[in-house]
Design a protein around this motif. Structure first.
Motif, mmCIF file in Angstrom:
data_model
loop_
_atom_site.group_PDB
_atom_site.id
_atom_site.type_symbol
_atom_site.label_atom_id
_atom_site.label_comp_id
_atom_site.label_asym_id
_atom_site.label_seq_id
_atom_site.Cartn_x
_atom_site.Cartn_y
_atom_site.Cartn_z
ATOM 1 N N LEU A 28 -10.097 -1.519 -3.870
ATOM 2 C CA LEU A 28 -9.635 -1.344 -2.492
ATOM 3 C C LEU A 28 -9.959 -2.572 -1.635
ATOM 4 O O LEU A 28 -9.112 -3.020 -0.829
ATOM 5 C CB LEU A 28 -10.288 -0.094 -1.887
ATOM 6 C CG LEU A 28 -9.881 1.246 -2.522
ATOM 7 C CD1 LEU A 28 -10.677 2.385 -1.886
ATOM 8 C CD2 LEU A 28 -8.375 1.483 -2.367
ATOM 9 N N TRP A 29 -11.160 -3.133 -1.791
ATOM 10 C CA TRP A 29 -11.526 -4.298 -0.983
ATOM 11 C C TRP A 29 -10.646 -5.491 -1.330
ATOM 12 O O TRP A 29 -10.192 -6.216 -0.435
ATOM 13 C CB TRP A 29 -12.990 -4.647 -1.235
ATOM 14 C CG TRP A 29 -13.475 -5.792 -0.395
ATOM 15 C CD1 TRP A 29 -13.967 -5.743 0.863
ATOM 16 C CD2 TRP A 29 -13.456 -7.181 -0.764
ATOM 17 N NE1 TRP A 29 -14.279 -6.994 1.326
ATOM 18 C CE2 TRP A 29 -13.974 -7.912 0.325
ATOM 19 C CE3 TRP A 29 -13.062 -7.867 -1.908
ATOM 20 C CZ2 TRP A 29 -14.101 -9.279 0.303
ATOM 21 C CZ3 TRP A 29 -13.195 -9.242 -1.929
ATOM 22 C CH2 TRP A 29 -13.716 -9.946 -0.830
ATOM 23 N N GLN A 32 -7.095 -4.954 0.036
ATOM 24 C CA GLN A 32 -7.057 -5.178 1.483
ATOM 25 C C GLN A 32 -7.179 -6.651 1.827
ATOM 26 O O GLN A 32 -6.508 -7.157 2.754
ATOM 27 C CB GLN A 32 -8.209 -4.377 2.128
ATOM 28 C CG GLN A 32 -8.262 -4.489 3.643
ATOM 29 C CD GLN A 32 -7.022 -3.934 4.324
ATOM 30 O OE1 GLN A 32 -6.432 -2.964 3.835
ATOM 31 N NE2 GLN A 32 -6.600 -4.535 5.431
ATOM 32 N N ASP A 33 -8.009 -7.374 1.055
ATOM 33 C CA ASP A 33 -8.150 -8.818 1.297
ATOM 34 C C ASP A 33 -6.868 -9.559 0.996
ATOM 35 O O ASP A 33 -6.472 -10.479 1.750
ATOM 36 C CB ASP A 33 -9.295 -9.353 0.429
ATOM 37 C CG ASP A 33 -9.535 -10.829 0.658
ATOM 38 O OD1 ASP A 33 -9.980 -11.195 1.770
ATOM 39 O OD2 ASP A 33 -9.263 -11.624 -0.271
ATOM 40 N N ARG A 35 -3.807 -8.394 1.164
ATOM 41 C CA ARG A 35 -2.825 -8.102 2.223
ATOM 42 C C ARG A 35 -3.182 -8.813 3.519
ATOM 43 O O ARG A 35 -2.281 -9.332 4.223
ATOM 44 C CB ARG A 35 -2.765 -6.592 2.435
ATOM 45 C CG ARG A 35 -1.721 -6.178 3.450
ATOM 46 C CD ARG A 35 -1.450 -4.706 3.361
ATOM 47 N NE ARG A 35 -0.515 -4.254 4.377
ATOM 48 C CZ ARG A 35 -0.033 -3.023 4.475
ATOM 49 N NH1 ARG A 35 -0.400 -2.103 3.593
ATOM 50 N NH2 ARG A 35 0.818 -2.705 5.426
ATOM 51 N N SER A 36 -4.468 -8.866 3.860
ATOM 52 C CA SER A 36 -4.874 -9.543 5.097
ATOM 53 C C SER A 36 -4.555 -11.030 5.027
ATOM 54 O O SER A 36 -4.057 -11.623 6.000
ATOM 55 C CB SER A 36 -6.378 -9.332 5.335
ATOM 56 O OG SER A 36 -6.680 -7.959 5.488
ATOM 57 N N GLU A 39 -0.824 -11.491 5.372
ATOM 58 C CA GLU A 39 -0.382 -11.332 6.764
ATOM 59 C C GLU A 39 -0.737 -12.573 7.593
ATOM 60 O O GLU A 39 0.078 -13.030 8.413
ATOM 61 C CB GLU A 39 -1.007 -10.086 7.377
ATOM 62 C CG GLU A 39 -0.461 -8.780 6.802
ATOM 63 C CD GLU A 39 -1.140 -7.569 7.388
ATOM 64 O OE1 GLU A 39 -2.161 -7.769 8.103
ATOM 65 O OE2 GLU A 39 -0.675 -6.433 7.166
ATOM 66 N N TYR A 86 4.815 -4.693 6.183
ATOM 67 C CA TYR A 86 4.650 -4.696 4.726
ATOM 68 C C TYR A 86 5.888 -4.091 4.092
ATOM 69 O O TYR A 86 6.395 -3.046 4.533
ATOM 70 C CB TYR A 86 3.411 -3.881 4.336
ATOM 71 C CG TYR A 86 3.225 -3.714 2.842
ATOM 72 C CD1 TYR A 86 2.723 -4.758 2.070
ATOM 73 C CD2 TYR A 86 3.563 -2.510 2.222
ATOM 74 C CE1 TYR A 86 2.548 -4.618 0.706
ATOM 75 C CE2 TYR A 86 3.384 -2.354 0.855
ATOM 76 C CZ TYR A 86 2.886 -3.409 0.100
ATOM 77 O OH TYR A 86 2.732 -3.269 -1.254
#
Length: 409
Positions: A28-29, A32-33, A35-36, A39, A86
């Motif tokens: 999960l981390w 999320q990293d 995707r961040s 972005e 997304y």
């Protein structure tokens, strides 16, 4: 399931849970990293592309004007604002993606958009998941044998304490666990078992010494009473007194015999004797109406000969027969078969507490089993142990007590 395997299974399950929790958190981390960062990259790219487009009128950094694949949420952005979205669609090696869009001019104008493809990063995330899974399995494979080994050490220490407690329960009051490695709960249990054995041994020694002292002290006055009874003139009073003194002398002799058995002062004098003849003689000495059957005599003309102490064997058989008549009901049957002697009555049977814990001195069980001092079975059991024989007490399925004496080979 043995304790060692329970501990090993618990350790393996704990390792699996920890590995699964760490794997999920890392996944999960990392997702999320990814995707961040995507972005942030697409946000900066649309800023650079918009600046270049306004100055030169050309599209750079992969920018497009009103692309067909643009998500619906970005088709009408507010004036001058940059927005991201997304897009989870996958088309070949393209996607999932992150879009950023900004309106070029005023209302109704076109939208400049930039897309960043995350397929390579997500492929790396899948590879990371595989590596985490393999590493977890490898750690589990290495940890399980260590857990089994450690649990085995603990199990052996507990088994040693359990064996010592079993020996103490079986009557070996000299059994001790001894020094135990470590300063944990197992060492505390071992020390407690040894302390319990010491205390039990002291109490039993005190009880046996008291029984021996009482018996020895009573022996002389009882002998004097018996001699005095002989001086009384014949009559009912003399008969009653003589019978009472005779019972008292029997009780003292029983106590002396028990004390000698407890002290280990008795030694059998063995000889080769015919088993059925010794049993028949012991039953005859009781003077009680008892049926004696020799099963071997019906099958073979030869008599079964055993090497034992005939006096002690007679003592065991006579005590069992007397107990059957006193606490059971007629008919009482004695059967000799091979090296086994079975004494059975047709009474209410042995009480449950006697079957569970064995005979106890001065304890006769239920009141309906008659009177007595509870010493007959105790003496029979002690003499059987001295001969190396096995004396088992049971109740027959159709009623009645059954005492089975098996002589050693």
């Amino acid at each position: 399931m043995p304790l060692r395997w329970k501990i090993a299974a618990l350790a393996a399950a704990t390792a699996c849970l920890v590995a699964a929790a760490v794997g999920v958190l890392v996944h999960l981390w990392t997702a999320q990293d990814i995707r961040s960062r995507a972005e942030a990259q697409v946000f900066n790219s649309v800023y650079s592309a918009m600046d270049a487009y306004r100055r030169t009128g050309t599209l750079t950094d992969g920018a497009e004007l009103d692309p067909a694949e643009l998500p619906a949420a970005l088709r009408h952005p507010a004036d001058g604002d940059r927005h991201t979205a997304y897009d989870g669609r996958v088309n070949g090696n393209l996607g999932p993606s992150v879009w950023a869009a900004q309106r070029v001019d005023g209302p109704g104008s076109r939208v400049l958009a930039v897309r960043v493809n995350m397929s390579s990063e997500l492929y790396g995330l899948r590879r990371l998941d595989v590596v985490m899974a393999v590493a977890s399995l490898a750690a589990l494979a290495a940890a399980t044998p260590l857990a089994v080994y450690g649990a085995g050490l603990l199990g052996r220490r507990l088994r040693r304490v359990s064996e010592t407690a079993g020996r103490i329960s079986a009557g070996d009051l000299d059994a001790r666990t001894g020094p135990t490695k470590g300063r944990d709960e197992v060492a505390d249990i071992a020390a407690t078992v040894d302390l319990m054995a010491d205390s039990l041994s002291r109490r039993l020694h005190t009880e046996r010494q008291f029984t021996a002292d009482v018996a020895h002290e009573l022996r002389t006055p009882v002998g004097g009473l018996l001699a005095a009874a002989d001086l009384l003139p014949p009559g009912e009073t003399e008969d009653l007194l003589r019978a009472g003194v005779r019972d008292l002398r029997g009780l003292v002799e029983d106590l002396l015999e028990i004390s000698r058995l407890d002290a280990g002062a008795e030694q059998p004098v063995r000889a080769h004797v015919p088993l059925d003849a010794v049993v028949a003689e012991a039953v005859a000495r009781t003077g009680l109406d008892t049926e004696v059957t020799a099963a071997d005599a019906q099958c073979a003309p030869t008599t079964q000969t055993v090497e034992t102490d005939p006096r002690r064997l007679e003592r065991i058989v006579s005590n069992l027969v007397i107990n059957a008549h006193r606490h059971g009901d007629t008919p009482v049957q004695v059967t000799v078969e091979g090296r086994t002697v079975v004494v059975r009555d047709n009474g209410p049977g042995f009480p449950p507490d006697l079957l569970r814990g064995g005979p106890r001195r001065f304890h006769t069980g239920a009141t309906e089993r008659g009177s007595g001092h509870g010493l007959g079975l105790t003496i029979a059991l002690g003499q059987a142990r001295l001969l190396g024989a096995e004396l088992r007490l049971d109740n027959a399925p159709d009623g009645g007590a059954v005492a089975t004496l098996r002589l050693p080979d």
